[in-house]
Design an enzyme around this catalytic site. Sequence first.
Site, PDB file in Angstrom:
ATOM      1  N   HIS A  82       0.954  -1.328  -0.051  1.00 45.83           N
ATOM      2  CA  HIS A  82      -0.170   0.064  -0.188  1.00 45.83           C
ATOM      3  C   HIS A  82       0.748   1.318  -0.038  1.00 45.83           C
ATOM      4  CE1 HIS A  82      -3.044  -2.753   2.127  1.00 45.83           C
ATOM      5  NE2 HIS A  82      -3.138  -2.943   0.886  1.00 45.83           N
TER       6      HIS A  82
HETATM    7  C1  LIG Z   1      -0.061  -8.090  -4.507  1.00 49.70           C
HETATM    8  C2  LIG Z   1      -0.829  -6.762  -4.221  1.00 49.70           C
HETATM    9  C3  LIG Z   1      -2.100  -6.992  -3.532  1.00 49.70           C
HETATM   10  C4  LIG Z   1      -2.939  -6.106  -3.155  1.00 49.70           C
HETATM   11  N1  LIG Z   1      -4.075  -6.152  -2.431  1.00 49.70           N
HETATM   12  C5  LIG Z   1      -4.792  -5.126  -2.139  1.00 49.70           C
HETATM   13  C6  LIG Z   1      -6.295  -5.353  -1.730  1.00 49.70           C
HETATM   14  O1  LIG Z   1      -6.576  -6.655  -1.467  1.00 49.70           O
HETATM   15  N2  LIG Z   1      -6.997  -4.540  -1.506  1.00 49.70           N
HETATM   16  C7  LIG Z   1      -6.704  -3.109  -1.691  1.00 49.70           C
HETATM   17  O2  LIG Z   1      -7.580  -2.476  -1.629  1.00 49.70           O
HETATM   18  N3  LIG Z   1      -5.616  -2.830  -2.147  1.00 49.70           N
HETATM   19  C8  LIG Z   1      -4.638  -3.969  -2.352  1.00 49.70           C
HETATM   20  N4  LIG Z   1      -3.525  -3.570  -3.074  1.00 49.70           N
HETATM   21  C9  LIG Z   1      -2.954  -2.272  -3.411  1.00 49.70           C
HETATM   22  C10 LIG Z   1      -3.733  -1.288  -4.620  1.00 49.70           C
HETATM   23  O3  LIG Z   1      -4.256  -2.532  -5.516  1.00 49.70           O
HETATM   24  C11 LIG Z   1      -2.910  -0.305  -5.154  1.00 49.70           C
HETATM   25  O4  LIG Z   1      -2.518   0.401  -3.994  1.00 49.70           O
HETATM   26  C12 LIG Z   1      -3.784   0.538  -5.734  1.00 49.70           C
HETATM   27  O5  LIG Z   1      -4.880  -0.166  -6.818  1.00 49.70           O
HETATM   28  C13 LIG Z   1      -3.207   1.568  -6.546  1.00 49.70           C
HETATM   29  O6  LIG Z   1      -3.873   2.405  -7.384  1.00 49.70           O
HETATM   30  P1  LIG Z   1      -3.264   3.514  -8.200  1.00 49.70           P
HETATM   31  O7  LIG Z   1      -4.488   3.964  -9.228  1.00 49.70           O
HETATM   32  O8  LIG Z   1      -2.711   4.665  -7.540  1.00 49.70           O
HETATM   33  O9  LIG Z   1      -2.196   3.052  -9.156  1.00 49.70           O
HETATM   34  P2  LIG Z   1      -2.159   1.407 -10.088  1.00 49.70           P
HETATM   35  O10 LIG Z   1      -3.281   0.857  -9.777  1.00 49.70           O
HETATM   36  O11 LIG Z   1      -0.961   0.778  -9.639  1.00 49.70           O
HETATM   37  O12 LIG Z   1      -1.985   1.974 -11.473  1.00 49.70           O
HETATM   38  C14 LIG Z   1      -0.999   2.510 -12.141  1.00 49.70           C
HETATM   39  C15 LIG Z   1      -0.921   2.321 -13.762  1.00 49.70           C
HETATM   40  O13 LIG Z   1       0.068   3.318 -14.209  1.00 49.70           O
HETATM   41  C16 LIG Z   1       0.862   2.484 -15.170  1.00 49.70           C
HETATM   42  N5  LIG Z   1       1.955   2.983 -15.492  1.00 49.70           N
HETATM   43  C17 LIG Z   1       2.805   3.236 -14.745  1.00 49.70           C
HETATM   44  N6  LIG Z   1       3.947   3.990 -15.335  1.00 49.70           N
HETATM   45  C18 LIG Z   1       3.602   4.206 -16.638  1.00 49.70           C
HETATM   46  C19 LIG Z   1       4.074   5.051 -17.440  1.00 49.70           C
HETATM   47  N7  LIG Z   1       5.298   5.593 -17.386  1.00 49.70           N
HETATM   48  N8  LIG Z   1       3.500   5.044 -18.614  1.00 49.70           N
HETATM   49  C20 LIG Z   1       2.119   4.750 -18.804  1.00 49.70           C
HETATM   50  N9  LIG Z   1       1.607   3.893 -17.734  1.00 49.70           N
HETATM   51  C21 LIG Z   1       2.381   3.628 -16.743  1.00 49.70           C
HETATM   52  C22 LIG Z   1       0.788   1.096 -14.491  1.00 49.70           C
HETATM   53  O14 LIG Z   1       1.074   0.423 -15.624  1.00 49.70           O
HETATM   54  C23 LIG Z   1      -0.663   0.839 -13.979  1.00 49.70           C
HETATM   55  O15 LIG Z   1      -1.435   0.331 -14.749  1.00 49.70           O
HETATM   56  C24 LIG Z   1      -2.368  -4.429  -3.492  1.00 49.70           C
HETATM   57  C25 LIG Z   1      -1.174  -4.419  -4.135  1.00 49.70           C
HETATM   58  C26 LIG Z   1      -0.581  -5.487  -4.623  1.00 49.70           C
HETATM   59  C27 LIG Z   1       0.588  -5.228  -5.340  1.00 49.70           C
END
Ligand SMILES: Cc1cc2nc3c(=O)[nH]c(=O)nc-3n(C[C@H](O)[C@H](O)[C@H](O)COP(=O)(O)OP(=O)(O)OC[C@H]3O[C@@H](n4cnc5c(N)ncnc54)[C@H](O)[C@@H]3O)c2cc1C
Length: 615
Positions: free
Chosen positions: A542
Amino acid sequence: MKINYIALNVLSTFALLCSAQSVRGDYVKENTLYDQSGHGRNNIYDYIVVGSGSAGAVVVNRLSEDPGVKILLLESGGPPISHSEKPVLASAQLLTRQNWNYFMERQANFCLGLTDELMEWPRGRVLGGTTVINFMIHIRGNREDYNRWARMGNPGWSYEEVLPYFRKSEDSTIKIQDSEYRNQGGLLSVSDVPYRTESVNAFVKGCQEAGYPYVDYNGKNQLGVSYVQANLRVGRRCSAEKAFIRPSRNRPNLQIRLNSHVTKVLIDPNTKRAYGVEYLHRKRKYVVNASLEVILSAGAFHSPQILMLSGIGPRNHLAELQIPLIKDHPVGRKLYDHLTFLGLIFTVTKPIVGNLIETFSLASITDFFLFGQGPITSIGGVEALAYFQTNVTTYPEGLPDMELIFIGGGLHTDYGLFFKNQFRISDKVYDALWTPLQNRYAFSIFPMGLHPKSYGYIKLRSRNPLDPPLLYGNFFTDPENVDMKTFMAAIREAQRITKSPAFQKYGTEQVKTPVPGCENYAFDSDPYWECAMRHITVTLHHQIHTCKMGPVTDPEAVVDAKLRVHGIERLRVIDTSVIPTTVSAHVSAVGYMIGEKGADLIKADYRNLLRENER
Ligand SMILES: Cc1cc2nc3c(=O)[nH]c(=O)nc-3n(C[C@H](O)[C@H](O)[C@H](O)COP(=O)(O)OP(=O)(O)OC[C@H]3O[C@@H](n4cnc5c(N)ncnc54)[C@H](O)[C@@H]3O)c2cc1C
Ligand SMILES: *[C@@H]1O[C@H](CO)[C@@H](O)[C@H](O)[C@H]1NC(C)=O
Ligand SMILES: *[C@@H]1O[C@H](CO)[C@@H](O)[C@H](O)[C@H]1NC(C)=O
C-alpha cells in the site's frame, strides 16, 4: 514427488480453466476487445491520462462521459490475462508479465528470512493497473483518516465530503451493511466472498467472544470484526479494467493506447504549463499534445518517477542526474507502506481450513464456471478482517492502528507454489516453518500495521525512463520503536483471540517452530518476536504519499487539494501517491474514491473555463 504431482495437477487445471473460460467468452481477448492501432494519428487530445489503475480507470470513464471532450489513455501494460479473473490465483498474478517486478533496496536487519534478503515491491503493469494483480479486499478506511486530510489543509476531503464518492463507485451486495453508507448500482462490484471455510466462522465468533462487535467496517463503525468484502462480480475479480474501462472503451471520444510507456510530461519552461507527453511504443517515440490537461495516474512509484524525469522534483537530486529543473518539489521524499508479519500460524485438529486438492477438484471447477461459487472464488485465502486499537496507540479513540487479516490456510496450503514466491521466503525458512504443515490443518493471522511512523523514499536510478526507480523502505526505523511495539501488541491480541472458546473447540494451538535465525531466543518472548519480525515481515503493497497533497505552505506537498501540481499549470496527479497521511485501509478503494473526486474537480474547472469563454 508429492509436490511435483500437485504442481502437474494444478498446471493441467490451469489449462482446463483457460479453455473453459474462453468458451464462456467473458475474458479479455488480446487485441480484440482493445484495438491497439492508432499510434501517431490524431495527435491532439483535450485530456491525456497516464495509467489505468484504481484511480486512472475512473478518471478515464468519468471524463469520457462528456462526448464533447477527447481523451487519450496511455497505459504501459497490455490487457489482463484471463487467469487474473480467478480470485484464488491472486498470488499467481505476481509471477506473470502483469507485474513490474520491482524490489526494495536491501535494508539492514530486515527481510532476513527472504531469498537474498530482498523484498519484492510488486505493482500492476497492465490495463486496470494493480487491481488486476491485487487481493481484491475492499476497505475504505476510517472517518478520522479523511478528517485528518482536511485538517492538514485540504478543503473538500473530509469524511463527509468524500463519502459520496465512495458511494458513487460501488455496487454493493454485502449481506450485512449499513445501508446509508453504501450504494447499489455503481460500476464497481463489492460483494461477500461466496466461499467460506469453517475456520473463518471460528475467527468471527472468536473475535466476538473476545469483545469485538460484528460490523460493516465500510459503514458506521470500523472497529470490530467482519467477513471480508471484496471486489468480486459473480465470484470473479472485478478489476478497474472490468468496472470502469470496459464499459467506456467503445466511446468514440476515447482512445486507449496499450503498451505505451510515458517517459516525460512536456512542460513549457517559461510559462510552466504542461502541454503534452512523450511515450514509447515498441521502442518508437511518440509525442501527443493535450489542449486542456495532462493527468498522471501512474501510481505511487511511477507518478513521482515521471514527474522527476520531467524536471519536477528535488533540486539537488535532479541536478545530480543533470535533468533540467522546472520546479523544485519534494517528489518521492516520503513513502509510507503497510507491512504484515507472516509468522502467526495456528494448527487445528479438524479439517476446517482450505486445501489445494479440494480447490482444484472437478466439483470446485464446475461450481466456479457454472455458478461463480466455491473455493476458486476465495480471494487468495483472505476471509475476514478485524480492526482494533492497540494499547500503544497514539491515535484518538475510534481510529484503529492494527488490522488482523484472517487466512483460512497459509503458505503451506499451496505447497510453496505461489505464496512462497510472492513473498520470496527462503527455502530454509519455508522448509522449517511451512513444509511440516503440509500434512496438517493450519490457519494464519496476518497483522497489518495501519499507521506506521517509519517511512521510506523513492529516487531515480538514472535518467533512463525504463530503469526502475530506487525504492527504499526504512521499515521499523522510527526512533521510539512504536512500529515494532504495535506489531508486538497485535501478536498478543491474536493469541488472545485464538484462546476463545470458538477456537478452542477445534484444539487451536500456535505453531511453535522457531524461525531459523531466532532459535536463541525463548519462544514467545518479546525479543523472539522482534527477531522473527525482522526475518519474515513483508509489504502488503500500500505505497502512498510520494506526491503528497497539501497546501502550498506544506513543505512536503507536491499537489494542492484540487490535485494540481503546485506551480505548474494543466498538470494533475490523481492516484494513491497523493494520499497525504497513512490510512486505516488497503488503498485500492481509496484510489477509486480519489479517481471519482479528481474527475469531478476536472469537470468543474472545465465548466468554469467554458463559462469564461462565453463571456
Ligand atoms: C499484490 C498486491 C495485493 C494488493 N491487495 C490489495 C487489496 O486486497 N485491497 C486493496 O485495497 N489494495 C490492494 N493492493 C493495493 C492496491 O491495489 C493499489 O495500491 C492501488 O490499486 C493503486 O492504485 P493507483 O491508481 O494509485 O495505481 P495502479 O493501480 O498501480 O495503476 C498505475 C497504472 O499506471 C501504469 N503506468 C505506470 N507507469 C506508467 C508509464 N510511465 N506510462 C504509462 N503507464 C504507466 C501502470 O502500468 C498501472 O497500470 C494490493 C497491491 C498489490 C501489489
Ligand atoms: C504540440 O504543442 C507544442 C507546443 O505548443 C507545439 O510546438 C507542437 O507543434 C504541438 N504539436 C502538435 C502535433 O500539435
Ligand atoms: C500492552 O499489553 C501487553 C500485553 O497484552 C503488555 O505486556 C504491555 O505492557 C502493555 N503496554 C502498555 C503500554 O500498557
